[in-house]
Design an enzyme around this catalytic site. Structure first.
Site: not given
Lengths: 248, 122
Positions: A153-154
């Protein structure tokens, strides 16, 4: 621009839904898109209840033909595209780097990165000939800092930040602006899924300097400002709306 | 840094190749990887001229199976892994957003992002 034409992806829930309502209240003409017909039609009825012209176009941002279609439908119905809010995103599957697979990577990146790339591509196709337009991408506080257990996600949100800056430079001087709003912990279904338990959510909130979640409206209001002519000199910018999270 | 076991992806050219030579000069044990067998074998010979132990494993970082085999081979040769340099990357296809497609996107991200993710995993 008394009644700008606004396209919002991922408009059916959370920040996207709040943005649709915020634009409708300002008298915009709104195209909402997402993957669920029933919620889409319900949202259109709600926006029309606010006095706005609104349509729903079923769209999966992972598919080029869907994204092309929603932009074409917008221009067909309203004759132009002034503002695009590329909000569709997924929290993906949390887990350690050692638990990730080519599939878990693609699940997240296809929506969060390819989806934004394809959205900008087709939106610019409409905006560049107009000589005007404002694109607001939605990333995350995790677009500029790391988080253990959320590498995919990051990484996807860092990619959104990079694409935003590059797109802004590509179209600088054409009348089209491209910016990104980076929300922190916001009270949405995604955050509930991302944190999984109430205890996890409370622990995350305790790390936020202001010690509370954002409401979706608090993010949407900044999106509306960045999109508007009030931010006419702003392009290539990333605006944190995160209760001090990345300042800490 | 002598005797450290070093694994380098994208080792056959440029920065990866220079890194392999730098580690070889310091006496490391090196596993170089890339997609071209001939260049890989030539690099191994060069590294051995510095007195380093070196092996080549053909690997495409976009394939998890390849990376698993690569790490397993490094462990079977040298029984440990001390340093990993995830260097494999591509410049992709430069061009305006309006020219990009799902295919140009994947051609770049599969190597630069998925490749690094899978390498760190293994």
């Amino acid at each position: 621009m008394s009644s700008p034409v606004v396209l919002i992806t991922g408009a059916l829930t959370g920040i996207g839904r709040a943005a649709a309502i915020a634009f409708a209240q300002e008298g915009a003409r709104v195209v909402v898109s997402g993957r669920r017909d029933k919620q889409g039609q319900e949202l259109v009825a709600e926006l029309q209840g606010l006095g706005a012209e609104a349509i729903f176009v079923r769209t999966d941002v992972r598919k080029d033909e869907d994204v092309r279609n929603v932009v074409d439908q917008t221009v067909k119905r309203f004759g132009r595209l002034d503002i695009a809010v590329n909000n569709a995103g997924t929290e993906g599957s949390r887990g350690l780097v050692t638990e990730q697979t080519a599939e878990s990577y693609a699940d997240t990146f296809d929506t969060n990165v390819l989806g934004v790339l394809l959205s900008m591509k087709h939106e610019l196709r409409a905006m560049l000939p107009q000589g005007s337009g404002s694109i607001v991408n939605v990333s995350s506080a995790y677009g500029s800092v790391g988080a253990a257990g959320a590498s995919v996600y990051v990484a996807s949100k860092h990619a959104v930040e990079g694409m935003t800056k590059s797109a802004a430079l590509e179209v600088a001087g054409t009348g089209v602006r491209v910016n990104v709003v980076a929300p922190g912990t916001t009270d949405t279904g995604m955050l509930t899924r991302f944190t999984n338990t109430d205890a996890n959510k409370a622990a995350l909130v305790s790390t936020v300097p202001v010690k509370r979640l954002a409401t979706p409206k608090e993010i949407a209001d900044v999106i509306a400002f960045v999109a508007s002519a009030n931010a006419s000199y702003m392009t290539g910018a990333s605006i944190p709306v995160d209760g001090g999270m990345i300042a800490d | 840094m002598s005797d450290q076991v070093v694994l380098i992806t994208g080792a056959l050219t440029g920065i990866g190749r220079a890194t392999a030579i730098a580690f070889a000069r310091e006496g490391a044990k090196i596993v170089v990887s890339g997609r071209h067998d001939k260049e890989g074998q030539k690099l191994v010979i060069k590294l051995r001229t510095f007195g380093a132990e070196a092996e080549f494993v053909r690997a495409d970082v976009r394939q998890e199976r390849d990376i698993e085999k690569l790490v397993d081979y490094a462990l079977s040769c040298f029984s440990r892994l001390d340093v990993a340099v995830n260097n494999a990357g591509t410049e992709g296809k430069p061009g305006p957003f309006t020219d990009q497609t799902a295919e140009t996107y994947a051609a770049t991200f599969d190597t630069n992002v998925l490749g690094t993710l899978l390498s760190m995993k293994r």
